[in-house]
Design a protein around this motif. Structure first.
Motif, PDB file in Angstrom:
ATOM      1  N   ALA A 189       0.830  -1.206   0.000  1.00 48.50           N
ATOM      2  CA  ALA A 189       0.000   0.000   0.000  1.00 48.50           C
ATOM      3  C   ALA A 189       0.864   1.256   0.000  1.00 48.50           C
ATOM      4  O   ALA A 189       0.555   2.243  -0.682  1.00 48.50           O
ATOM      5  N   ALA A 190       1.974   1.239   0.756  1.00 47.20           N
ATOM      6  CA  ALA A 190       2.846   2.415   0.838  1.00 47.20           C
ATOM      7  C   ALA A 190       3.473   2.745  -0.512  1.00 47.20           C
ATOM      8  O   ALA A 190       3.724   3.917  -0.824  1.00 47.20           O
ATOM      9  N   LEU A 191       3.731   1.726  -1.327  1.00 45.56           N
ATOM     10  CA  LEU A 191       4.313   1.950  -2.647  1.00 45.56           C
ATOM     11  C   LEU A 191       3.374   2.730  -3.566  1.00 45.56           C
ATOM     12  O   LEU A 191       3.814   3.358  -4.533  1.00 45.56           O
ATOM     13  N   ARG A 192       2.086   2.706  -3.266  1.00 37.48           N
ATOM     14  CA  ARG A 192       1.091   3.338  -4.128  1.00 37.48           C
ATOM     15  C   ARG A 192       0.774   4.771  -3.709  1.00 37.48           C
ATOM     16  O   ARG A 192       0.006   5.460  -4.372  1.00 37.48           O
ATOM     17  N   ILE A 193       1.361   5.233  -2.607  1.00 38.55           N
ATOM     18  CA  ILE A 193       1.075   6.573  -2.104  1.00 38.55           C
ATOM     19  C   ILE A 193       2.110   7.559  -2.645  1.00 38.55           C
ATOM     20  O   ILE A 193       3.313   7.356  -2.504  1.00 38.55           O
ATOM     21  N   ASP A 194       1.653   8.641  -3.283  1.00 38.38           N
ATOM     22  CA  ASP A 194       2.546   9.648  -3.864  1.00 38.38           C
ATOM     23  C   ASP A 194       2.513  10.899  -2.992  1.00 38.38           C
ATOM     24  O   ASP A 194       1.436  11.454  -2.726  1.00 38.38           O
TER      25      ASP A 194
END
Length: 421
Positions: A189-194
């Motif tokens: 999920a953290a990889l998808r947060i910009d």
């Protein structure tokens, strides 16, 4: 909050909750491990009994790198930014718990805890630096960040206790394997947060360079920090960590010794009420975090340090005399300590931001959590040693000394700030 503020706050809340979910599940598991690993074979020493002191050392193997790694974590944060380190933290923690599920002995358990501590160590300098440089409404973000951490602190032990209750303590390996899954999902999920990591830095300083700082620059920045008022802040956070770890490490076992919280058998399963009082104490900390976070925007942070740590010192002095009076006084004391134990955290986090420059914020938070969780990890060993070779009264007097010293350092900072104004 604007969109970037909300995105950063959501990211750090997710990661902070996971870090503390694991951190405070260990005291629940400690009693399970001690019951199953009753002796330990050591080279040149032979077989020794697994006492509270031994288990305190085992937990310190995980808690020490959790703090000691914060300093290199701070350096890496200043060099490479926060987001990638937070993702690595989540993956490492989840992997360590999966490895813990197959640990055959107490030394291997200690090794798995060490791996967890190394992975978790980068979070606080990365997450707090991200808030301080990327969020414009910093005080509110610190509050929400603290609340998420406290939800992890409380719900992690609660989930651990419930899983042990329903699957049985003999199946503790399944429990830790299940606990490892959420961190891996969180990393995805953290990889998808910009996010824009430096949106709140208006002068262009504080940018991550992508290059590891030289030894000379590191020593120069460290000298600047440690030969300033930050040295006093560092003393406060070390004492805070010693109190925090010393109080919480053996708390479930200490609570079980009160007659009103003795284990009971229900439907063929043994229920340990002390574990749930421990969880309740941590849940009260959610309120403490929120109040502390709101107060950091309203009163001088130095006054918060004086009041918070002074309160903890007084509570340590009166905890046992009042708690032994019955169940209601015991629950009241637990709630008060839970509140004060966490109300101080937003204050010292905001104090670090007040006493350090933006371009060294990651390093400063690295030193902060070196103090809180690195030096503070010795609180578990101190507590185990005091309980093994003295008694509970001696332990609470030691905790009171930590609290009074921290309040005194807060008074030093307040006097300095008053003269500056």
């Amino acid at each position: 909050m604007n969109r970037n503020d909300r995105a950063i706050t959501g990211l750090v809340m997710l990661a902070h909750g996971m870090v503390h979910t694991y951190e405070l599940s260990f005291p629940i598991l400690l009693g399970v491990w001690q019951a199953r690993f009753t002796a330990l074979s050591l080279p040149l020493v032979g077989t020794v009994a697994v006492t509270s002191f031994v288990m305190g050392v085992v937990l310190t193997m995980g808690y020490a790198p959790f703090g000691l790694g914060a300093l290199p974590g701070g350096i890496l944060t200043d060099a490479y930014g926060s987001r990638s380190l937070i993702v690595a933290c989540l993956l490492g923690m989840g992997g360590s718990f999966v490895a813990l599920a197959v640990a055959p002995s107490l030394p291997v358990i200690a090794l798995c805890l060490f791996g967890w501590g190394v992975a978790a160590s980068v979070y606080h300098p990365a997450g707090l630096s991200l808030i301080s440089k990327g969020v414009e409404e910093r005080g509110s973000a610190f509050a929400y960040h603290g609340i998420a951490g406290n939800l992890g602190i409380a719900l992690g032990p609660l989930l651990t206790a419930l899983l042990l209750l329903f699957v049985g303590e003999d199946s503790w390996r399944l429990v830790v394997a299940l606990l490892g899954v959420p961190a891996i999902v969180g990393a995805v999920a953290a990889l998808r947060i910009d996010v824009d990591e430096t949106a709140a830095v208006t002068d262009g300083s504080g940018e991550a360079t992508g290059e590891v700082t030289s030894l000379a620059a590191f020593l120069g920045d460290s000298r600047t920090l440690l030969f300033s008022a930050f040295a006093v802040v560092f003393g406060v956070v070390m004492l805070s960590g010693l109190y925090y770890r010393g109080f919480l490490t053996f708390l479930p076992d200490l609570l079980a010794q009160f007659p009103s919280l003795a284990p009971v058998e229900i439907a063929g399963r043994e229920l340990a009420p002390g574990r749930y009082v421990y969880v309740g104490l941590l849940m009260v900390g959610v309120g403490g975090q929120y109040v502390g976070g709101m107060l950091t925007d309203r009163i001088p942070v130095e006054l918060g340090l004086i009041g918070g740590y002074g309160g903890l010192a007084l509570l340590a002095v009166v905890f046992l005399p009042i708690a032994t009076l019955g169940l209601v006084p015991l629950l009241a004391m637990a709630a008060l300590v839970g509140f004060f134990l966490f109300v101080v955290q937003p204050f010292y986090q905001a104090t670090v931001a007040e006493y350090t420059p933006p371009e060294a914020r990651g390093l400063s938070y690295g030193y902060t959590y070196l103090g809180v969780f690195g030096v503070g990890a010795l609180g578990g060993t101190v507590a185990g040693g005091v309980l093994t070779y003295a008694n509970e009264t001696a332990l609470f007097l030691v905790l009171a000394a930590f609290g009074f010293l921290a309040a005194g350092l807060g008074a030093v900072l307040y006097r300095r700030a008053s003269s500056t104004r």
